[in-house]
Design a protein around this motif. Sequence first.
Motif, PDB file in Angstrom:
ATOM      1  N   ARG A   1      -5.851  -1.863  -7.045  1.00 16.38           N
ATOM      2  CA  ARG A   1      -6.792  -0.905  -6.454  1.00 16.38           C
ATOM      3  C   ARG A   1      -6.192   0.037  -5.411  1.00 16.38           C
ATOM      4  O   ARG A   1      -6.555   1.204  -5.353  1.00 16.38           O
ATOM      5  CB  ARG A   1      -8.035  -1.583  -5.882  1.00 16.38           C
ATOM      6  CG  ARG A   1      -7.827  -2.608  -4.835  1.00 16.38           C
ATOM      7  CD  ARG A   1      -9.069  -2.796  -3.985  1.00 16.38           C
ATOM      8  NE  ARG A   1      -9.237  -1.690  -3.062  1.00 16.38           N
ATOM      9  CZ  ARG A   1      -8.618  -1.599  -1.896  1.00 16.38           C
ATOM     10  NH1 ARG A   1      -7.768  -2.523  -1.509  1.00 16.38           N
ATOM     11  NH2 ARG A   1      -8.841  -0.574  -1.095  1.00 16.38           N
ATOM     12  N   ILE A   2      -5.261  -0.430  -4.604  1.00 12.87           N
ATOM     13  CA  ILE A   2      -4.708   0.489  -3.596  1.00 12.87           C
ATOM     14  C   ILE A   2      -3.883   1.559  -4.302  1.00 12.87           C
ATOM     15  O   ILE A   2      -3.959   2.740  -3.981  1.00 12.87           O
ATOM     16  CB  ILE A   2      -3.848  -0.256  -2.552  1.00 12.87           C
ATOM     17  CG1 ILE A   2      -4.657  -1.362  -1.870  1.00 12.87           C
ATOM     18  CG2 ILE A   2      -3.336   0.726  -1.499  1.00 12.87           C
ATOM     19  CD1 ILE A   2      -3.869  -2.198  -0.867  1.00 12.87           C
TER      20      ILE A   2
ATOM     21  N   TYR B   1      -4.357   2.679  -7.245  1.00 10.89           N
ATOM     22  CA  TYR B   1      -5.304   3.575  -7.921  1.00 10.89           C
ATOM     23  C   TYR B   1      -5.723   4.712  -6.982  1.00 10.89           C
ATOM     24  O   TYR B   1      -5.636   5.888  -7.320  1.00 10.89           O
ATOM     25  CB  TYR B   1      -6.515   2.759  -8.385  1.00 10.89           C
ATOM     26  CG  TYR B   1      -7.505   3.538  -9.223  1.00 10.89           C
ATOM     27  CD1 TYR B   1      -7.337   3.645 -10.597  1.00 10.89           C
ATOM     28  CD2 TYR B   1      -8.610   4.144  -8.656  1.00 10.89           C
ATOM     29  CE1 TYR B   1      -8.250   4.348 -11.380  1.00 10.89           C
ATOM     30  CE2 TYR B   1      -9.523   4.850  -9.417  1.00 10.89           C
ATOM     31  CZ  TYR B   1      -9.343   4.943 -10.785  1.00 10.89           C
ATOM     32  OH  TYR B   1     -10.244   5.641 -11.546  1.00 10.89           O
ATOM     33  N   ARG B   2      -6.156   4.332  -5.770  1.00  8.09           N
ATOM     34  CA  ARG B   2      -6.568   5.349  -4.786  1.00  8.09           C
ATOM     35  C   ARG B   2      -5.404   6.267  -4.438  1.00  8.09           C
ATOM     36  O   ARG B   2      -5.549   7.481  -4.383  1.00  8.09           O
ATOM     37  CB  ARG B   2      -7.023   4.653  -3.495  1.00  8.09           C
ATOM     38  CG  ARG B   2      -8.492   4.345  -3.409  1.00  8.09           C
ATOM     39  CD  ARG B   2      -8.824   3.758  -2.033  1.00  8.09           C
ATOM     40  NE  ARG B   2      -9.356   4.769  -1.136  1.00  8.09           N
ATOM     41  CZ  ARG B   2     -10.576   4.737  -0.595  1.00  8.09           C
ATOM     42  NH1 ARG B   2     -11.384   3.742  -0.854  1.00  8.09           N
ATOM     43  NH2 ARG B   2     -10.991   5.676   0.222  1.00  8.09           N
ATOM     44  N   ASN B   3      -4.255   5.659  -4.162  1.00  8.98           N
ATOM     45  CA  ASN B   3      -3.091   6.432  -3.737  1.00  8.98           C
ATOM     46  C   ASN B   3      -2.679   7.463  -4.773  1.00  8.98           C
ATOM     47  O   ASN B   3      -2.317   8.579  -4.440  1.00  8.98           O
ATOM     48  CB  ASN B   3      -1.896   5.510  -3.486  1.00  8.98           C
ATOM     49  CG  ASN B   3      -2.030   4.733  -2.196  1.00  8.98           C
ATOM     50  OD1 ASN B   3      -2.888   5.025  -1.377  1.00  8.98           O
ATOM     51  ND2 ASN B   3      -1.186   3.738  -2.018  1.00  8.98           N
TER      52      ASN B   3
ATOM     53  N   SER C   1       0.823  -1.211   0.000  1.00 13.20           N
ATOM     54  CA  SER C   1       0.000   0.000   0.000  1.00 13.20           C
ATOM     55  C   SER C   1       0.854   1.257   0.000  1.00 13.20           C
ATOM     56  O   SER C   1       0.330   2.354   0.114  1.00 13.20           O
ATOM     57  CB  SER C   1      -0.896   0.009   1.236  1.00 13.20           C
ATOM     58  OG  SER C   1      -0.106   0.203   2.388  1.00 13.20           O
ATOM     59  N   ARG C   2       2.166   1.089  -0.148  1.00  9.70           N
ATOM     60  CA  ARG C   2       3.065   2.240   0.018  1.00  9.70           C
ATOM     61  C   ARG C   2       2.719   3.389  -0.939  1.00  9.70           C
ATOM     62  O   ARG C   2       2.732   3.232  -2.153  1.00  9.70           O
ATOM     63  CB  ARG C   2       4.526   1.797  -0.124  1.00  9.70           C
ATOM     64  CG  ARG C   2       4.899   1.251  -1.470  1.00  9.70           C
ATOM     65  CD  ARG C   2       6.299   0.612  -1.477  1.00  9.70           C
ATOM     66  NE  ARG C   2       6.314  -0.640  -0.712  1.00  9.70           N
ATOM     67  CZ  ARG C   2       7.205  -1.611  -0.891  1.00  9.70           C
ATOM     68  NH1 ARG C   2       8.154  -1.482  -1.780  1.00  9.70           N
ATOM     69  NH2 ARG C   2       7.157  -2.719  -0.171  1.00  9.70           N
ATOM     70  N   GLU C   3       2.437   4.535  -0.333  1.00  8.33           N
ATOM     71  CA  GLU C   3       2.129   5.732  -1.107  1.00  8.33           C
ATOM     72  C   GLU C   3       3.404   6.272  -1.739  1.00  8.33           C
ATOM     73  O   GLU C   3       3.354   7.135  -2.615  1.00  8.33           O
ATOM     74  CB  GLU C   3       1.578   6.777  -0.127  1.00  8.33           C
ATOM     75  CG  GLU C   3       0.485   7.617  -0.666  1.00  8.33           C
ATOM     76  CD  GLU C   3      -0.264   8.268   0.474  1.00  8.33           C
ATOM     77  OE1 GLU C   3      -1.408   7.860   0.728  1.00  8.33           O
ATOM     78  OE2 GLU C   3       0.294   9.159   1.137  1.00  8.33           O
TER      79      GLU C   3
ATOM     80  N   ASN D   1      -4.971  10.345  -4.734  1.00  9.25           N
ATOM     81  CA  ASN D   1      -4.778  11.076  -3.474  1.00  9.25           C
ATOM     82  C   ASN D   1      -3.530  11.942  -3.501  1.00  9.25           C
ATOM     83  O   ASN D   1      -3.466  12.986  -2.870  1.00  9.25           O
ATOM     84  CB  ASN D   1      -4.688  10.091  -2.302  1.00  9.25           C
ATOM     85  CG  ASN D   1      -6.028   9.462  -1.971  1.00  9.25           C
ATOM     86  OD1 ASN D   1      -7.064   9.909  -2.441  1.00  9.25           O
ATOM     87  ND2 ASN D   1      -6.000   8.421  -1.166  1.00  9.25           N
ATOM     88  N   MET D   2      -2.518  11.490  -4.234  1.00 13.37           N
ATOM     89  CA  MET D   2      -1.250  12.226  -4.332  1.00 13.37           C
ATOM     90  C   MET D   2      -1.262  13.227  -5.482  1.00 13.37           C
ATOM     91  O   MET D   2      -0.271  13.900  -5.729  1.00 13.37           O
ATOM     92  CB  MET D   2      -0.079  11.252  -4.553  1.00 13.37           C
ATOM     93  CG  MET D   2       0.208  10.303  -3.407  1.00 13.37           C
ATOM     94  SD  MET D   2       0.744  11.190  -1.926  1.00 13.37           S
ATOM     95  CE  MET D   2      -0.788  11.330  -1.050  1.00 13.37           C
TER      96      MET D   2
END
Lengths: 424, 165
Positions: free
Chosen positions: B89-90, B92-94, B66-68, B97-98
């Motif tokens: 998917r993680i 994608y969100r990250n 999940s590392r951003e 968000n960034m």
Amino acid sequence: MPRTLAQKILQRHTDEPVEDGAIVQCRVSMVLANDITGPLAIKSFRGMGAERVFDRDRIALVMDHFTPQKDIDSANQVLISRRFAEEQQITHYYEGGNCGVEHTLLPELGLVNPGDLVIGADSHTCTYGGIGAFATGMGSTDIAAAMALGETWLKVPSTIRVEYAGEMSRWMRAKDLMLLLIGRIGVDGALYKALEFGGPVIAALGVEGRLTMANMAIEAGAKVGLFPVDAVTLSWCAERGHTVAPDIRDGLAADPDAKYDQVLHMDVTGLEPVVACPHLPSNVMPVSEVKDVPIQQVVIGSCTNGRISDMRDAAEILRGRKVDKKVRCIVLPSTPEVWKACLAEGLMEVFMDAGCIVGPCTCGPCLGGHMGILGNGEAAVTTTNRNFKGRMGTLDSQLYLASPIVAAASAVAGKVAGPREIGL
Amino acid sequence: MIYKGKAHKVGEHVDTDAIIPARFLVTADPEKLGENCMAGLEPDWVSRVNKGDILVAGRNFGCGSSREHAPLAILGAGMPVVVGHSFARIFYRNAFNMGLPLMEVGDAMDAINDGDEIEIDTATGRIRDLTNGAEIVCPPLPESMSKILESGGLVGYVKQRLEEK
């Protein structure tokens, strides 16, 4: 309307109608970050202008990845989380002797419970699906938002139901069940979806095995891997003195007519333990088909397989045997409770007599952090969850994922091997 | 936003350990992370990138942790947008968000060759390969993602919400 397990759990945390594909705002039961992802979350939290966390009892900060601090940078990184925990008076801050691998630690302490909605800045947060919690990994900034608001948005996933039936052979374990599924559907086979497990094999599987399987849902691309809250879950909670919410005191399962994207049937009769070969968790084959692959390292531990049942499995194979001289076999019980149980049950003596290295409760080698890194051309059998290129060391090192049974047998054989290959 | 730059193609299932290996996760500074972008794929991969270049990725890009730090490393390396077959998917969100927009185009990505000059309009979802003339139209962004991008990422979005409270 009949509902999937994912829909039922999510509905407990939102007032909006939960339907597949809908985006719903949910209240969170617990928010998690670790030593790597915490500092970024804290930076975002400050950037948001947030001053206080929404609830100091519903945030867990676990300094498990590079613990014990492996170098100056990682030590300084922990300071950021420690100071934040002090400032915000976070109840559940773990570093040092009370620290363990987060996804073993939190269910063990009862910080996550059946029916909860948990988000964590760690992809293996999905582990808690093993006790029927809707739990999923997110990035640090999503976690920061949840720390500030106590809420997060989620797209309700459609579900793939997986039914396991048949007779498990003597050395088959939960890890094999999950690797077989990932091998079948691929590393993006459940992308954006929920996996829901069922069938007679699952009904008979203990909570620790369920946590192992749910842990690797992300390795099939899934958002969550959910197990029903049944008699097995409820008695595990009762034995540990954990609370179960009144509305699910009698359990929680999908409705019989729930609508699924797909229903997969897995028959385990006649199957033997498997390994996932380099460099994808989906590259699965029976262990007996992997011939003459010498190894230099074995790792037994991690959020996938570092629980007491895993330690017992490893010890059963290693008792009275010796680790091959060319192999370093690293055993890392994943929490202080598991470590002490190993001691009390005499497993530590078994490991030491066999020639293992027994280490602290850390994620360490799983992500190539420390405490067992692979050099040029080295190969390892590991009970962890990812065998991506270079994950545990150099770019040309090789990782084989397996259960503690296969990992321990490989340590004895000095090559990738199952119990049969060492005469069991 | 309109982006124009040289395409750098990577294969299927490029995981977050490839994008930024864990040993570099002792910082949250995008520039520093950017220096090691794709170091788990190939040592010194990033030396081919000039500021403004565009990453073009195969199936399931960003799978794994999940590392951003992964989207941050891409941004830090100077790549402001990613065109991909599909995304984990993680990741994608990250990315959103960034403030790193992702264009999910499926098999259409095959039209772009490594090293081509491409132009992307995130507002219309139109991607043009200026070298070979190919054109791809990407489906519109989900509303929730547009809202976050409009606020300049999730930090800005939550800031607004907290101020409203």
